[in-house]
Scaffold this active site. Structure first.
Site, PDB file in Angstrom:
ATOM      1  CG  ASP A  61      -2.058   0.847   1.141  1.00 41.87           C
ATOM      2  OD1 ASP A  61      -2.309   1.499   0.458  1.00 41.87           O
ATOM      3  OD2 ASP A  61      -2.148   1.357   2.499  1.00 41.87           O
ATOM      4  CB  THR A  94      -2.962   6.685  -1.477  1.00 43.15           C
ATOM      5  OG1 THR A  94      -2.429   4.900  -1.895  1.00 43.15           O
ATOM      6  CG2 THR A  94      -3.849   6.866  -0.668  1.00 43.15           C
ATOM      7  CB  THR A  95      -0.558   3.678  -5.640  1.00 42.44           C
ATOM      8  OG1 THR A  95      -0.254   3.237  -4.115  1.00 42.44           O
ATOM      9  CG2 THR A  95       1.355   3.634  -5.549  1.00 42.44           C
ATOM     10  CG  ASP A 388      -8.990   1.730   3.198  1.00 46.06           C
ATOM     11  OD1 ASP A 388      -9.013   1.848   4.146  1.00 46.06           O
ATOM     12  OD2 ASP A 388      -7.496   0.971   2.760  1.00 46.06           O
TER      13      ASP A 388
HETATM   14  P1  ADP Z   1      -3.604   2.947  -5.886  1.00 42.91           P
HETATM   15  O1  ADP Z   1      -3.356   2.861  -4.493  1.00 42.91           O
HETATM   16  O2  ADP Z   1      -4.311   3.983  -6.387  1.00 42.91           O
HETATM   17  O3  ADP Z   1      -5.600   2.272  -5.431  1.00 42.91           O
HETATM   18  P2  ADP Z   1      -3.432  -0.056  -6.851  1.00 42.91           P
HETATM   19  O4  ADP Z   1      -1.795  -0.841  -5.435  1.00 42.91           O
HETATM   20  O5  ADP Z   1      -4.739  -0.730  -5.554  1.00 42.91           O
HETATM   21  O6  ADP Z   1      -3.234   1.705  -5.999  1.00 42.91           O
HETATM   22  O7  ADP Z   1      -3.393  -0.259  -6.983  1.00 42.91           O
HETATM   23  C1  ADP Z   1      -4.924   0.790  -8.459  1.00 42.91           C
HETATM   24  C2  ADP Z   1      -5.427   0.016  -9.657  1.00 42.91           C
HETATM   25  O8  ADP Z   1      -5.258  -0.444 -10.153  1.00 42.91           O
HETATM   26  C3  ADP Z   1      -6.271   1.021 -10.187  1.00 42.91           C
HETATM   27  O9  ADP Z   1      -5.972   1.966 -11.044  1.00 42.91           O
HETATM   28  C4  ADP Z   1      -7.353   0.115 -10.709  1.00 42.91           C
HETATM   29  O10 ADP Z   1      -7.563   0.098 -11.540  1.00 42.91           O
HETATM   30  C5  ADP Z   1      -5.708  -1.209 -11.500  1.00 42.91           C
HETATM   31  N1  ADP Z   1      -6.709  -2.182 -11.044  1.00 42.91           N
HETATM   32  C6  ADP Z   1      -7.034  -3.290 -10.131  1.00 42.91           C
HETATM   33  N2  ADP Z   1      -6.855  -4.603 -10.523  1.00 42.91           N
HETATM   34  C7  ADP Z   1      -6.871  -4.660 -11.867  1.00 42.91           C
HETATM   35  C8  ADP Z   1      -6.200  -5.848 -12.581  1.00 42.91           C
HETATM   36  N3  ADP Z   1      -6.799  -7.057 -12.394  1.00 42.91           N
HETATM   37  N4  ADP Z   1      -6.233  -5.292 -13.763  1.00 42.91           N
HETATM   38  C9  ADP Z   1      -6.174  -3.749 -14.278  1.00 42.91           C
HETATM   39  N5  ADP Z   1      -5.772  -2.592 -13.139  1.00 42.91           N
HETATM   40  C10 ADP Z   1      -6.043  -3.262 -12.497  1.00 42.91           C
END
Ligand code: ADP
Ligand code: MG
Length: 540
Positions: A61, A94-95, A388
Site C-alpha cells: 500500500d 493513494t498511489t 477501506d
Molecule cells: P492505489 O493506491 O492507487 O489504489 P493500487 O495498488 O490499489 O493503487 O492499484 C490501483 C490500480 O490498479 C487502479 O488503477 C485499478 O484500476 C488497477 N487494477 C486493479 N485490479 C486490476 C486488474 N485486474 N487489472 C488491471 N488493473 C487493475
C-alpha cells in the site's frame, strides 16, 4: 527593498530561487513517486519496511510506505498529504494520486524548459482539470447495490493480502454496507460506515472472520444476578456514571465529630438513590453508562430488575444510541421518557472465555465485524483492509456511480482532453496536452509492473479505445490478470467515481501549488538543501 536590505533581512536563511527552486521541488516529487511506483496495481510488488526498533512490516500500500518513511522534504510532505487525504476521504487511490501529481510536475518541467511560464502551465492545468471533472461524469456508469458493488470493493482490495482474504473481506464489506443502508426522504441512500463496529477475537484463521447483526461489545452486565437475555426492551444511555461524586479539587476536610462521616456517607447514598429513583420511574430494560456504577446503585438496579452495563466507551455509546434511536443523556436526573431507545434483543455470549454483549437495535441496523486471526499484527491488517473496503462500498452505494479501472478511465480522459485542446490557440493548449499525457502514467505503470512493455501497451490501448464506438471504447483497459486489453466493466475491474474525482483534485491542486513556488526560503542556518531527495543533481 534593495538587494542589500533583503540579504540582511534574510540573514541566516538558506534560499533557492526561480529555475533551481522548481527543478529541485519537482525532483523531490519525482523521487517520492519513484519510491512507490512499483506497488501500483494487482501485480505491484511489496515493500519491506523496517522501523528503527527493527520491527518489520510488509506492505503493498503506497500510503503505508509513505507514512512510515521519515520524509523531511516539504514538497514530498505535500504529496504525502494528498495521499493521506485520498485515504481519509475515499479509502483508495493513494498511489495513483502521488504518481499523477509527480507526472504532472514532470511534464510541466518539460514545458518550462521550452520557455513556457509556470503560471501559464498552471492555468492550462486548471482548465484541463475542470474539463476532466465534466468528462468523468459523462464516462460514469450507474450502479446499484446488486450490480457492481462487489466488483468495486474487490478492485479496491486488489493487491491487499491473499486472494481468499480479498474475496472474503469484499463480500463482508458489501453485506455490512448493504445492512446499514437507509433511505433519505429525497429517495437517495445513506450508508454510514461508522455504524459498523469492528472487534477482534484472537484465534482461528483470517477467513473465519464474520459479520454479526447488531452490536457486539466485550462487556458483561454489572452483576451476575442481572437478567442477560431480553427479547425487546428499552435502553437508557448515560454519558457519565452513577457514582459517589469525587471532589474536582484536592481538599482536606477536618471532621470534629465521627458522626459527620456517617452523615457524609448517607448524603452520598441519598444522592445515588435519587438518581436510581429517576431511572426506575423511566423503567428502562437496560441502563448503559460511560463511567462507573456504584455498588449500592447496582444493588438498587438489580432489585428493580434493570440490567446495567458500565464503562462503555463514548464511541460505543453513540453506536448504541444510533442503532436504538436513543438520545444520550448527561445524567439520569435530566433524562426523559423520549430519551429512551428501543432494541429487538439483547443477550450475552461467552467467546473464548470473555463475555460479549450482543444487542440488536430497531431503527438502523448496527452491525459488528468479528475479526479472527492468530496475532495482533494480522488482525490490525485485516481491520485496515476491511475499513477501506467498507468505506468504498458505502460511498458507492451513496453515489450510485462507478468508472472502469485498469487505466481505462485515465486513457479515455486523456484522449478526450487531447481532442479538446485543439479548441485553444494560446499556449495553454500545450499545458492541456501535458495534462492529458500525464494521465497515461496509470495504464503505463500498471503495464510496467505486470512486466509488459509500457509503450506497446499505451499505443495498443489508445488504438483500441479510438477504433471502438465511444461507449465501448471508454471501457477498454488493461486486464493485468489476463494481459489483455478488454472491457473493464465485464472483467469486474471497476472503481468508485469518488476515487477518480478526489485523485484528480488532489494531484492537480498539489502540482499547481508546487508550480507557483519560485522561491524557497529555509529558516535554517545550515546552507545545504535538506538531505535526501532531489538535492544534489545539476540542473539540466
Ligand atoms: P492505489 O493506491 O492507487 O489504489 P493500487 O495498488 O490499489 O493503487 O492499484 C490501483 C490500480 O490498479 C487502479 O488503477 C485499478 O484500476 C488497477 N487494477 C486493479 N485490479 C486490476 C486488474 N485486474 N487489472 C488491471 N488493473 C487493475
Ligand atoms: Mg487501491
Amino acid at each position: 527593498m534593495s538587494g542589500g536590505d533583503e540579504a540582511q533581512l534574510l540573514n541566516g536563511t538558506s534560499r533557492i530561487k526561480g529555475k533551481e527552486a522548481l527543478y529541485r521541488n519537482i525532483g523531490a516529487a519525482n523521487a517520492l513517486a519513484g519510491a512507490i511506483r512499483t506497488t501500483l496495481g494487482p501485480k505491484g510488488l511489496d515493500k519491506m519496511l523496517v522501523s528503527e526498533n527493527g520491527s518489520v512490516k510488509i506492505t503493498n500500500d503506497g500510503v503505508t510506505v509513505l507514512k512510515n518513511a521519515k520524509i523531511e522534504h516539504p514538497i514530498a510532505k505535500m504529496l504525502i498529504d494528498i495521499a493521506t487525504n485520498q485515504e481519509n476521504t475515499v479509502h483508495d487511490g493513494t498511489t495513483s494520486s502521488v504518481l499523477l501529481a509527480s507526472e504532472l510536475l514532470q511534464n510541466a518541467w518539460e514545458l518550462y524548459v521550452k520557455g513556457i511560464h509556470p503560471s501559464i502551465i498552471a492555468n492550462g492545468y486548471s482548465l484541463a482539470y475542470e474539463k476532466s471533472t465534466e468528462l468523468i461524469e459523462s464516462l460514469a456508469i450507474n450502479s446499484t447495490k446488486d450490480q457492481f458493488l462487489e466488483a468495486v470493493t474487490k478492485t479496491a482490495l486488489s493487491g491487499k493480502g491473499g486472494l481468499l482474504l480479498q474475496e472474503k473481506l469484499a463480500i463482508l464489506a458489501c453485506d455490512a454496507a448493504k445492512g446499514i443502508t437507509t433511505h433519505t426522504e429525497e429517495g437517495g441512500e445513506i450508508a454510514n460506515p461508522n455504524n459498523i463496529k469492528i472487534i477482534s477475537k484472537k484465534g482461528g484463521i483470517v477467513t473465519d472472520t464474520y459479520l454479526v447483526e447488531g452490536l457486539v461489545l466485550a462487556k458483561q452486565a454489572c452483576s451476575p444476578d442481572m437478567e442477560r437475555n431480553h427479547k425487546k426492551g428499552t435502553i437508557l444511555i448515560i454519558d457519565g456514571g452513577i457514582e459517589k461524586r469525587k471532589p474536582t479539587i484536592t481538599t482536606k476536610i477536618t471532621l470534629s465529630d465521627p458522626s459527620m462521616i456517617t452523615a457524609f456517607r448517607e448524603k452520598e447514598l441519598e444522592l445515588i438513590s435519587l438518581q436510581i429513583e429517576k431511572i426506575v420511574a423511566l423503567n428502562p430494560t437496560i441502563v448503559v453508562c460511560r463511567d462507573g456504577i456504584d455498588d449500592s446503585a447496582i444493588r438498587l438496579l438489580e432489585q428493580n430488575e434493570i440490567t446495567a452495563y458500565r464503562r462503555v466507551e463514548r464511541d460505543d455509546l453513540e453506536l448504541l444510541a444510533r442503532t436504538c434511536s436513543a438520545s444520550i443523556v448527561a445524567s439520569p436526573t435530566t433524562a426523559n421518557k423520549e430519551d429512551l431507545g428501543a432494541f429487538q434483543y439483547s443477550n450475552e455470549e461467552n467467546w473464548s472465555g470473555i463475555k460479549h454483549w450482543i444487542l440488536k437495535g430497531t431503527k438502523q441496523n448496527g452491525m459488528t465485524l468479528v475479526m479472527r486471526g492468530s496475532n495482533d499484527v494480522l488482525l490490525q491488517e485485516i481491520e485496515n483492509s476491511f475499513s477501506d473496503a467498507l468505506g468504498v462500498a458505502c460511498q458507492t452505494i451513496e453515489k450510485g456511480k462507478v468508472l472502469p479501472g485498469g487505466g481505462a478511465t485515465q486513457m479515455a480522459l486523456s484522449r478526450n482532453l487531447k481532442t479538446w485542446s485543439h479548441e485553444f490557440e494560446r499556449r495553454e493548449s500545450l499545458a492541456i496536452l501535458a495534462y492529458a499525457d500525464a494521465l497515461e502514467i496509470i495504464p503505463r505503470t500498471l503495464a510496467t509492473n505486470a512486466g509488459l512493455d509500457p509503450i506497446d501497451q499505451i499505443l495498443a490501448l489508445n488504438a483500441a479505445q479510438a477504433s471502438a464506438k465511444p461507449d465501448i471504447g471508454n471501457k477498454l483497459g488493461l486486464n493485468i490478470n489476463t494481459f489483455m486489453i478488454c472491457d473493464m466493466v465485464e472483467s469486474g475491474i471497476i472503481e468508485s467515481i469518488q476515487n477518480h474525482q478526489q485523485s484528480l483534485a488532489g494531484s492537480t491542486a498539489a502540482a499547481i501549488s508546487i508550480l507557483r513556488i519560485d522561491d524557497v526560503l529555509w529558516a535554517k542556518n545550515d546552507p545545504t538543501f535538506p538531505e535526501g531527495i532531489g538535492g544534489e543533481d545539476e540542473i539540466e
